[in-house]
Motif scaffolding. Structure first.
Motif, PDB file in Angstrom:
ATOM      1  N   ASP A  91      97.192  22.545  69.606  1.00 42.82           N
ATOM      2  CA  ASP A  91      97.054  21.311  70.384  1.00 42.82           C
ATOM      3  C   ASP A  91      97.315  21.499  71.883  1.00 42.82           C
ATOM      4  O   ASP A  91      97.216  20.554  72.656  1.00 42.82           O
ATOM      5  CB  ASP A  91      97.942  20.203  69.821  1.00 42.82           C
ATOM      6  CG  ASP A  91      99.428  20.521  69.860  1.00 42.82           C
ATOM      7  OD1 ASP A  91      99.813  21.590  70.379  1.00 42.82           O
ATOM      8  OD2 ASP A  91     100.208  19.699  69.352  1.00 42.82           O
ATOM      9  N   GLY A  92      97.653  22.731  72.315  1.00 41.52           N
ATOM     10  CA  GLY A  92      97.858  23.019  73.731  1.00 41.52           C
ATOM     11  C   GLY A  92      99.202  22.576  74.282  1.00 41.52           C
ATOM     12  O   GLY A  92      99.444  22.685  75.475  1.00 41.52           O
ATOM     13  N   GLN A 111      93.660  24.564  76.153  1.00 39.17           N
ATOM     14  CA  GLN A 111      93.256  25.122  74.860  1.00 39.17           C
ATOM     15  C   GLN A 111      94.501  25.607  74.131  1.00 39.17           C
ATOM     16  O   GLN A 111      95.612  25.452  74.627  1.00 39.17           O
ATOM     17  CB  GLN A 111      92.250  26.255  75.058  1.00 39.17           C
ATOM     18  CG  GLN A 111      90.920  25.783  75.620  1.00 39.17           C
ATOM     19  CD  GLN A 111      89.915  26.909  75.708  1.00 39.17           C
ATOM     20  OE1 GLN A 111      89.988  27.886  74.989  1.00 39.17           O
ATOM     21  NE2 GLN A 111      88.969  26.771  76.619  1.00 39.17           N
ATOM     22  N   LEU A 112      94.325  26.217  72.991  1.00 42.10           N
ATOM     23  CA  LEU A 112      95.478  26.603  72.170  1.00 42.10           C
ATOM     24  C   LEU A 112      96.417  27.551  72.891  1.00 42.10           C
ATOM     25  O   LEU A 112      96.002  28.347  73.727  1.00 42.10           O
ATOM     26  CB  LEU A 112      95.046  27.193  70.831  1.00 42.10           C
ATOM     27  CG  LEU A 112      94.363  28.559  70.760  1.00 42.10           C
ATOM     28  CD1 LEU A 112      95.361  29.696  70.731  1.00 42.10           C
ATOM     29  CD2 LEU A 112      93.518  28.611  69.520  1.00 42.10           C
ATOM     30  N   VAL A 113      97.692  27.402  72.611  1.00 44.21           N
ATOM     31  CA  VAL A 113      98.726  28.265  73.181  1.00 44.21           C
ATOM     32  C   VAL A 113      98.910  29.439  72.227  1.00 44.21           C
ATOM     33  O   VAL A 113      99.238  29.256  71.059  1.00 44.21           O
ATOM     34  CB  VAL A 113     100.063  27.507  73.364  1.00 44.21           C
ATOM     35  CG1 VAL A 113     101.116  28.432  73.945  1.00 44.21           C
ATOM     36  CG2 VAL A 113      99.865  26.288  74.254  1.00 44.21           C
ATOM     37  N   SER A 166      97.527  31.233  76.975  1.00 45.79           N
ATOM     38  CA  SER A 166      96.595  30.367  76.276  1.00 45.79           C
ATOM     39  C   SER A 166      95.194  30.946  76.254  1.00 45.79           C
ATOM     40  O   SER A 166      94.840  31.782  77.081  1.00 45.79           O
ATOM     41  CB  SER A 166      96.564  29.002  76.977  1.00 45.79           C
ATOM     42  OG  SER A 166      95.539  28.185  76.490  1.00 45.79           O
ATOM     43  N   PHE A 167      94.397  30.435  75.323  1.00 45.61           N
ATOM     44  CA  PHE A 167      92.991  30.789  75.267  1.00 45.61           C
ATOM     45  C   PHE A 167      92.212  30.156  76.413  1.00 45.61           C
ATOM     46  O   PHE A 167      91.029  30.422  76.563  1.00 45.61           O
ATOM     47  CB  PHE A 167      92.390  30.387  73.921  1.00 45.61           C
ATOM     48  CG  PHE A 167      92.611  31.403  72.832  1.00 45.61           C
ATOM     49  CD1 PHE A 167      93.787  32.112  72.715  1.00 45.61           C
ATOM     50  CD2 PHE A 167      91.618  31.644  71.909  1.00 45.61           C
ATOM     51  CE1 PHE A 167      93.983  33.039  71.721  1.00 45.61           C
ATOM     52  CE2 PHE A 167      91.798  32.577  70.898  1.00 45.61           C
ATOM     53  CZ  PHE A 167      92.982  33.268  70.812  1.00 45.61           C
ATOM     54  N   ASP A 168      92.853  29.324  77.238  1.00 52.06           N
ATOM     55  CA  ASP A 168      92.173  28.799  78.426  1.00 52.06           C
ATOM     56  C   ASP A 168      92.172  29.827  79.563  1.00 52.06           C
ATOM     57  O   ASP A 168      91.685  29.567  80.650  1.00 52.06           O
ATOM     58  CB  ASP A 168      92.757  27.460  78.879  1.00 52.06           C
ATOM     59  CG  ASP A 168      94.210  27.533  79.363  1.00 52.06           C
ATOM     60  OD1 ASP A 168      94.753  28.637  79.555  1.00 52.06           O
ATOM     61  OD2 ASP A 168      94.813  26.459  79.537  1.00 52.06           O
TER      62      ASP A 168
END
Length: 79
Positions: A27-28, A50-52, A68-70
């Motif tokens: 959920d980030g 995005q997800l951690v 994160s995937f961000d």
């Protein structure tokens, strides 16, 4: 902890003193738990878009780092 995050918890880390747990996931968000209370998070951080993928405390418990995937990594005050 079952309803702590809107989605899966993917990573967690204990503070060096053992009083706090940081959890994060799909959920980030990062949630900080006071394990002496055991009932609710003491802080919720909308950390990433995005997800951690990882959250961890530094050796003194003063900071946390999250990735994160961000494509970002962030440093947070743990105080």
């Amino acid at each position: 902890f079952a309803n702590a995050h809107a989605k899966r918890i993917l990573t967690a880390d204990f503070s060096p003193n053992g009083f706090h747990l940081a959890s994060a996931g799909d959920d980030g968000t990062i949630k900080i738990w006071d394990l002496r209370r055991r009932k609710q998070s003491v802080a919720g951080i909308p950390a990433h878009s995005q997800l951690v993928s990882k959250v961890c405390f530094d050796a003194k418990g003063e900071y946390m780092v999250s990735s994160s995937f961000d494509g970002t990594a962030k440093v947070w005050s743990a105080r």
